[in-house]
Scaffold this motif. Structure first.
Motif, PDB file in Angstrom:
ATOM      1  N   UNK A   1     -13.431  -3.305  17.990  1.00 61.27           N
ATOM      2  CA  UNK A   1     -13.286  -2.541  16.847  1.00 61.27           C
ATOM      3  C   UNK A   1     -11.903  -1.495  16.857  1.00 61.27           C
ATOM      4  N   UNK A   2     -11.400  -1.328  15.499  1.00 59.15           N
ATOM      5  CA  UNK A   2     -10.071  -0.371  15.325  1.00 59.15           C
ATOM      6  C   UNK A   2     -10.320   0.722  16.313  1.00 59.15           C
TER       7      UNK A   2
ATOM      8  N   UNK B   1     -16.333   3.682  -1.111  1.00 59.73           N
ATOM      9  CA  UNK B   1     -16.850   4.791  -0.460  1.00 59.73           C
ATOM     10  C   UNK B   1     -18.280   4.861  -1.128  1.00 59.73           C
TER      11      UNK B   1
ATOM     12  N   UNK C   1      -1.671  -0.501  13.933  1.00 62.97           N
ATOM     13  CA  UNK C   1      -1.662  -0.170  12.691  1.00 62.97           C
ATOM     14  C   UNK C   1      -1.479   1.316  12.462  1.00 62.97           C
TER      15      UNK C   1
ATOM     16  N   UNK D   1      -2.465  -5.299  17.900  1.00 58.65           N
ATOM     17  CA  UNK D   1      -1.769  -5.106  16.633  1.00 58.65           C
ATOM     18  C   UNK D   1      -1.932  -3.730  16.556  1.00 58.65           C
TER      19      UNK D   1
ATOM     20  N   UNK E   1     -17.675   4.126   4.603  1.00 59.53           N
ATOM     21  CA  UNK E   1     -16.631   3.275   3.722  1.00 59.53           C
ATOM     22  C   UNK E   1     -16.517   1.791   4.054  1.00 59.53           C
TER      23      UNK E   1
ATOM     24  N   UNK F   1       7.680  -5.892  12.606  1.00 59.26           N
ATOM     25  CA  UNK F   1       6.441  -6.671  12.228  1.00 59.26           C
ATOM     26  C   UNK F   1       5.995  -7.122  13.748  1.00 59.26           C
TER      27      UNK F   1
ATOM     28  N   UNK G   1      -5.647  -2.482  17.368  1.00 58.81           N
ATOM     29  CA  UNK G   1      -6.486  -3.412  16.950  1.00 58.81           C
ATOM     30  C   UNK G   1      -6.355  -4.603  17.956  1.00 58.81           C
TER      31      UNK G   1
ATOM     32  N   UNK H   1      -8.825  -0.667   1.761  1.00 59.48           N
ATOM     33  CA  UNK H   1     -10.168   0.119   1.527  1.00 59.48           C
ATOM     34  C   UNK H   1     -10.609  -0.440   0.222  1.00 59.48           C
TER      35      UNK H   1
ATOM     36  N   UNK I   1     -14.765   3.196  12.907  1.00 55.34           N
ATOM     37  CA  UNK I   1     -14.967   1.880  12.468  1.00 55.34           C
ATOM     38  C   UNK I   1     -16.263   0.901  13.194  1.00 55.34           C
ATOM     39  N   UNK I   2     -16.857   0.270  12.620  1.00 54.26           N
ATOM     40  CA  UNK I   2     -17.686  -0.895  13.058  1.00 54.26           C
ATOM     41  C   UNK I   2     -16.839  -2.006  13.594  1.00 54.26           C
ATOM     42  N   UNK I   3     -17.400  -2.608  14.512  1.00 56.39           N
ATOM     43  CA  UNK I   3     -16.644  -4.032  14.865  1.00 56.39           C
ATOM     44  C   UNK I   3     -16.343  -4.865  13.916  1.00 56.39           C
TER      45      UNK I   3
ATOM     46  N   UNK J   1     -14.087  -1.694   4.378  1.00 59.18           N
ATOM     47  CA  UNK J   1     -12.398  -2.019   4.229  1.00 59.18           C
ATOM     48  C   UNK J   1     -12.752  -3.629   4.555  1.00 59.18           C
TER      49      UNK J   1
ATOM     50  N   UNK K   1       0.677  -1.226   0.101  1.00 59.42           N
ATOM     51  CA  UNK K   1      -0.112  -0.113   0.007  1.00 59.42           C
ATOM     52  C   UNK K   1       0.928   1.385   0.058  1.00 59.42           C
TER      53      UNK K   1
ATOM     54  N   UNK L   1      -3.510   3.408  15.089  1.00 58.99           N
ATOM     55  CA  UNK L   1      -4.665   2.642  15.333  1.00 58.99           C
ATOM     56  C   UNK L   1      -4.106   1.490  16.179  1.00 58.99           C
TER      57      UNK L   1
ATOM     58  N   UNK M   1      -8.773   4.546  16.851  1.00 60.19           N
ATOM     59  CA  UNK M   1      -8.053   5.505  16.749  1.00 60.19           C
ATOM     60  C   UNK M   1      -7.280   6.191  17.891  1.00 60.19           C
TER      61      UNK M   1
ATOM     62  N   UNK N   1     -10.866  10.899   3.632  1.00 56.96           N
ATOM     63  CA  UNK N   1     -11.414   9.439   4.159  1.00 56.96           C
ATOM     64  C   UNK N   1     -10.495   8.292   3.862  1.00 56.96           C
ATOM     65  N   UNK N   2     -10.548   8.120   2.587  1.00 60.15           N
ATOM     66  CA  UNK N   2      -9.783   6.921   2.165  1.00 60.15           C
ATOM     67  C   UNK N   2      -8.383   6.750   2.728  1.00 60.15           C
ATOM     68  N   UNK N   3      -8.185   5.727   3.462  1.00 61.10           N
ATOM     69  CA  UNK N   3      -6.822   5.434   4.344  1.00 61.10           C
ATOM     70  C   UNK N   3      -6.252   4.381   3.755  1.00 61.10           C
TER      71      UNK N   3
ATOM     72  N   UNK O   1      -3.569   1.574   4.898  1.00 63.45           N
ATOM     73  CA  UNK O   1      -2.881   1.074   6.015  1.00 63.45           C
ATOM     74  C   UNK O   1      -1.465   0.269   5.990  1.00 63.45           C
ATOM     75  N   UNK O   2      -0.758   0.514   6.724  1.00 68.32           N
ATOM     76  CA  UNK O   2       0.562  -0.237   6.908  1.00 68.32           C
ATOM     77  C   UNK O   2       0.194  -1.906   7.337  1.00 68.32           C
ATOM     78  N   UNK O   3       1.285  -2.779   7.268  1.00 73.68           N
ATOM     79  CA  UNK O   3       0.896  -4.068   7.597  1.00 73.68           C
ATOM     80  C   UNK O   3       0.734  -4.274   9.037  1.00 73.68           C
TER      81      UNK O   3
ATOM     82  N   UNK P   1      -3.863  -6.420   6.781  1.00 73.50           N
ATOM     83  CA  UNK P   1      -4.364  -4.925   7.486  1.00 73.50           C
ATOM     84  C   UNK P   1      -5.566  -4.637   6.643  1.00 73.50           C
ATOM     85  N   UNK P   2      -6.322  -3.679   7.150  1.00 71.95           N
ATOM     86  CA  UNK P   2      -7.571  -3.186   6.373  1.00 71.95           C
ATOM     87  C   UNK P   2      -7.236  -2.517   5.125  1.00 71.95           C
TER      88      UNK P   2
END
Lengths: 113, 109
Positions: free
Chosen positions: A42-43, B48, A90, A88, B33, A9, A37, B45, B99-101, B35, A2, A35, A45, A100-102, A104-106, B42-43
């Motif tokens: 849920x994730x 949207x 992230x 985890x 959105x 890791x 996890x 995308x 995010x949702x669960x 994911x 990404x 983030x 922030x 909004x489009x994010x 993510x790293x591994x 990892x999440x």
């Protein structure tokens, strides 16, 4: 791939250790995020940086300390963690804070003994 | 605070069966959105949705945004083993994503 990398890791640390997580994005984005996890949650922030300025801190304990030296790099400094901090972690980035489009790293899988 | 409820939490299907996950909010959403997070990954995308009643398709995946912009769904037709993972919806909060669960999908080949 990404365009967001994270090191290490995997990390195992004791409660008295000090360690740092590193995130780097190669996308030219201006906003970066941490983030957490955990299993069955849920994730969450933790922090938001926009143009190297911290703009959000979601009531994260002070044993987590973020640092953003430039728009491409983000660190999470860890000290005197608790076993419940095992999760985890992230990193993500987006073009701007309002985007909004994010991406993510591994992630770094952290285990606190 | 802002919350997005996602159901079901887990779903196990036979390969070839359909799968749907739902996302609900008590407040009107500006957008939503989706994911996908593969096991150990990892999440990533997916899409949207912005407009009321919007429907978007990506091959076997169909995404819908409710007319009232308070709910959304992701439907997978004829699941394949590559679809395994956790699917998250996320709503835009104040300059951040909530995010949702997540719904964890497992598939029996």
């Amino acid at each position: 791939e990404t365009g967001v990398t994270q090191t290490p890791r995997h990390l195992v640390m004791g409660m008295t250790n000090k360690k740092s997580l590193k995130c780097e994005q190669h996308l030219g984005h201006n906003a970066m995020y941490w983030y957490k996890q955990s299993a069955k949650k849920p994730l969450e922030l933790m922090f938001v940086y926009s143009l190297e300025e911290r703009v959000e801190n979601n009531s994260v304990p002070s044993r987590f300390s973020p640092e953003c030296p430039n728009s491409s790099h983000l660190f999470l400094h860890l000290h005197t963690l608790q076993p419940e901090d095992s999760a985890l972690y992230l990193c993500a980035s987006s073009q701007d804070r309002g985007q909004i489009k994010q991406f993510f790293g591994p992630g770094t899988r952290l285990t606190v003994l | 605070g802002q919350q997005v409820m996602q159901i079901p939490q887990y779903q196990h299907v036979q390969e070839g069966e359909d799968f749907t996950t739902y996302c609900n909010s008590s407040t009107t959403l500006s957008n939503i959105q989706w994911y996908k997070q593969r096991p150990g990954g990892h999440p990533v995308f997916l899409i949207q949705l912005v407009k009321s009643g919007e429907v978007k398709k990506q091959k076997r995946l169909t995404f819908q945004f409710g007319e009232a912009k308070k709910n959304s769904s992701l439907h997978i037709t004829a699941t394949q083993t590559t679809d395994v993972g956790t699917y998250f919806c996320a709503q835009q909060g104040a300059q951040k994503l909530v995010f949702g669960q997540g719904t964890r999908l497992t598939i029996n080949p």
